[in-house]
Design a protein around this motif. Sequence first.
Motif, PDB file in Angstrom:
ATOM      1  N   ASN A  16      41.770  50.005  34.884  1.00 45.84           N
ATOM      2  CA  ASN A  16      42.751  49.793  35.941  1.00 45.84           C
ATOM      3  C   ASN A  16      42.378  48.486  36.643  1.00 45.84           C
ATOM      4  O   ASN A  16      41.246  48.321  37.083  1.00 45.84           O
ATOM      5  N   PRO A  17      43.313  47.541  36.760  1.00 45.41           N
ATOM      6  CA  PRO A  17      42.978  46.242  37.351  1.00 45.41           C
ATOM      7  C   PRO A  17      42.879  46.238  38.879  1.00 45.41           C
ATOM      8  O   PRO A  17      42.608  45.194  39.473  1.00 45.41           O
ATOM      9  N   CYS A  18      43.059  47.380  39.516  1.00 45.55           N
ATOM     10  CA  CYS A  18      43.006  47.446  40.975  1.00 45.55           C
ATOM     11  C   CYS A  18      41.641  46.971  41.479  1.00 45.55           C
ATOM     12  O   CYS A  18      40.599  47.376  40.971  1.00 45.55           O
ATOM     13  N   ILE A  19      41.661  46.095  42.498  1.00 46.57           N
ATOM     14  CA  ILE A  19      40.413  45.610  43.103  1.00 46.57           C
ATOM     15  C   ILE A  19      40.290  46.078  44.553  1.00 46.57           C
ATOM     16  O   ILE A  19      39.517  45.538  45.320  1.00 46.57           O
ATOM     17  N   ARG A  20      41.099  47.071  44.921  1.00 43.12           N
ATOM     18  CA  ARG A  20      41.070  47.682  46.261  1.00 43.12           C
ATOM     19  C   ARG A  20      41.391  46.672  47.368  1.00 43.12           C
ATOM     20  O   ARG A  20      40.833  46.711  48.440  1.00 43.12           O
ATOM     21  N   ARG A  21      42.271  45.743  47.065  1.00 47.14           N
ATOM     22  CA  ARG A  21      42.750  44.769  48.043  1.00 47.14           C
ATOM     23  C   ARG A  21      44.268  44.846  48.056  1.00 47.14           C
ATOM     24  O   ARG A  21      44.968  43.860  47.861  1.00 47.14           O
ATOM     25  N   CYS A  22      44.751  46.049  48.272  1.00 44.89           N
ATOM     26  CA  CYS A  22      46.167  46.350  48.116  1.00 44.89           C
ATOM     27  C   CYS A  22      47.001  45.850  49.299  1.00 44.89           C
ATOM     28  O   CYS A  22      46.748  46.209  50.438  1.00 44.89           O
ATOM     29  N   CYS A  23      47.942  45.012  48.970  1.00 44.76           N
ATOM     30  CA  CYS A  23      48.912  44.527  49.942  1.00 44.76           C
ATOM     31  C   CYS A  23      50.068  43.948  49.139  1.00 44.76           C
ATOM     32  O   CYS A  23      49.852  43.071  48.303  1.00 44.76           O
ATOM     33  N   LEU A  24      51.259  44.459  49.361  1.00 43.87           N
ATOM     34  CA  LEU A  24      52.414  43.992  48.609  1.00 43.87           C
ATOM     35  C   LEU A  24      53.052  42.791  49.291  1.00 43.87           C
ATOM     36  O   LEU A  24      53.191  42.758  50.510  1.00 43.87           O
ATOM     37  N   ASP A  25      53.468  41.827  48.472  1.00 47.47           N
ATOM     38  CA  ASP A  25      54.181  40.668  49.003  1.00 47.47           C
ATOM     39  C   ASP A  25      55.672  40.997  49.098  1.00 47.47           C
ATOM     40  O   ASP A  25      56.082  42.141  48.881  1.00 47.47           O
ATOM     41  N   ASP A  26      56.486  39.998  49.370  1.00 46.78           N
ATOM     42  CA  ASP A  26      57.923  40.208  49.522  1.00 46.78           C
ATOM     43  C   ASP A  26      58.618  40.634  48.226  1.00 46.78           C
ATOM     44  O   ASP A  26      59.736  41.139  48.253  1.00 46.78           O
ATOM     45  N   ASN A  27      57.947  40.428  47.093  1.00 48.54           N
ATOM     46  CA  ASN A  27      58.494  40.820  45.789  1.00 48.54           C
ATOM     47  C   ASN A  27      57.929  42.146  45.306  1.00 48.54           C
ATOM     48  O   ASN A  27      58.078  42.489  44.131  1.00 48.54           O
ATOM     49  N   ASP A  28      57.242  42.882  46.193  1.00 47.38           N
ATOM     50  CA  ASP A  28      56.566  44.137  45.839  1.00 47.38           C
ATOM     51  C   ASP A  28      55.534  43.939  44.740  1.00 47.38           C
ATOM     52  O   ASP A  28      55.375  44.762  43.844  1.00 47.38           O
ATOM     53  N   THR A  29      54.811  42.833  44.812  1.00 46.58           N
ATOM     54  CA  THR A  29      53.703  42.555  43.913  1.00 46.58           C
ATOM     55  C   THR A  29      52.423  42.566  44.729  1.00 46.58           C
ATOM     56  O   THR A  29      52.349  41.937  45.790  1.00 46.58           O
ATOM     57  N   CYS A  30      51.421  43.275  44.256  1.00 44.42           N
ATOM     58  CA  CYS A  30      50.145  43.373  44.962  1.00 44.42           C
ATOM     59  C   CYS A  30      49.436  42.020  44.929  1.00 44.42           C
ATOM     60  O   CYS A  30      49.311  41.405  43.859  1.00 44.42           O
ATOM     61  N   ILE A  31      48.963  41.570  46.073  1.00 43.23           N
ATOM     62  CA  ILE A  31      48.251  40.293  46.121  1.00 43.23           C
ATOM     63  C   ILE A  31      46.782  40.441  45.708  1.00 43.23           C
ATOM     64  O   ILE A  31      46.061  39.447  45.625  1.00 43.23           O
ATOM     65  N   GLY A  32      46.361  41.647  45.421  1.00 45.17           N
ATOM     66  CA  GLY A  32      44.996  41.882  44.942  1.00 45.17           C
ATOM     67  C   GLY A  32      44.915  41.879  43.425  1.00 45.17           C
ATOM     68  O   GLY A  32      44.175  41.107  42.831  1.00 45.17           O
ATOM     69  N   CYS A  33      45.728  42.717  42.777  1.00 42.31           N
ATOM     70  CA  CYS A  33      45.666  42.838  41.316  1.00 42.31           C
ATOM     71  C   CYS A  33      46.863  42.195  40.616  1.00 42.31           C
ATOM     72  O   CYS A  33      46.871  42.089  39.392  1.00 42.31           O
ATOM     73  N   PHE A  34      47.877  41.812  41.380  1.00 43.35           N
ATOM     74  CA  PHE A  34      49.066  41.138  40.876  1.00 43.35           C
ATOM     75  C   PHE A  34      49.959  42.020  40.008  1.00 43.35           C
ATOM     76  O   PHE A  34      50.769  41.507  39.236  1.00 43.35           O
ATOM     77  N   ARG A  35      49.829  43.337  40.166  1.00 43.53           N
ATOM     78  CA  ARG A  35      50.790  44.241  39.515  1.00 43.53           C
ATOM     79  C   ARG A  35      51.956  44.472  40.461  1.00 43.53           C
ATOM     80  O   ARG A  35      51.810  44.434  41.674  1.00 43.53           O
ATOM     81  N   THR A  36      53.114  44.758  39.877  1.00 45.93           N
ATOM     82  CA  THR A  36      54.267  45.120  40.695  1.00 45.93           C
ATOM     83  C   THR A  36      54.103  46.568  41.146  1.00 45.93           C
ATOM     84  O   THR A  36      53.312  47.334  40.563  1.00 45.93           O
ATOM     85  N   LEU A  37      54.861  46.952  42.155  1.00 44.67           N
ATOM     86  CA  LEU A  37      54.796  48.327  42.638  1.00 44.67           C
ATOM     87  C   LEU A  37      55.132  49.300  41.503  1.00 44.67           C
ATOM     88  O   LEU A  37      54.460  50.322  41.340  1.00 44.67           O
ATOM     89  N   GLU A  38      56.119  48.965  40.709  1.00 45.63           N
ATOM     90  CA  GLU A  38      56.501  49.816  39.576  1.00 45.63           C
ATOM     91  C   GLU A  38      55.347  49.972  38.583  1.00 45.63           C
ATOM     92  O   GLU A  38      55.082  51.062  38.083  1.00 45.63           O
ATOM     93  N   GLU A  39      54.641  48.881  38.307  1.00 49.26           N
ATOM     94  CA  GLU A  39      53.501  48.927  37.384  1.00 49.26           C
ATOM     95  C   GLU A  39      52.363  49.764  37.954  1.00 49.26           C
ATOM     96  O   GLU A  39      51.706  50.510  37.219  1.00 49.26           O
ATOM     97  N   ILE A  40      52.130  49.645  39.250  1.00 46.71           N
ATOM     98  CA  ILE A  40      51.073  50.430  39.900  1.00 46.71           C
ATOM     99  C   ILE A  40      51.391  51.918  39.822  1.00 46.71           C
ATOM    100  O   ILE A  40      50.540  52.727  39.434  1.00 46.71           O
ATOM    101  N   LEU A  41      52.620  52.276  40.181  1.00 42.15           N
ATOM    102  CA  LEU A  41      53.002  53.686  40.216  1.00 42.15           C
ATOM    103  C   LEU A  41      53.018  54.320  38.828  1.00 42.15           C
ATOM    104  O   LEU A  41      52.722  55.505  38.676  1.00 42.15           O
TER     105      LEU A  41
END
Length: 71
Positions: A16-41
């Motif tokens: 899992n590429p999560c680096i525990r720096r979760c914060c979504l940008d305006d495009n619902d992309t995590c600025i920590g791992c760069f996955r989209t919200l859909e990809e994360i879920l």
Amino acid sequence: MQSLNMGNINLSEPNNPCIRRCCLDDNDTCIGCFRTLEEILGWRSLSTAQKERIITECRVRKIQRKKGSYG
């Protein structure tokens, strides 16, 4: 990559590429791992090939973000 050895079969699962720096940008992309919200879920239900594709896309998004061409 996590490996599961089952006798003569070695199954590798991308980490899992999560680096525990979760914060979504305006495009619902995590600025920590760069996955989209859909990809994360959906991560747990994705195939190995799908996960590998997403990890590659995340690397591209990260480079684009650094260049200022993403988002």
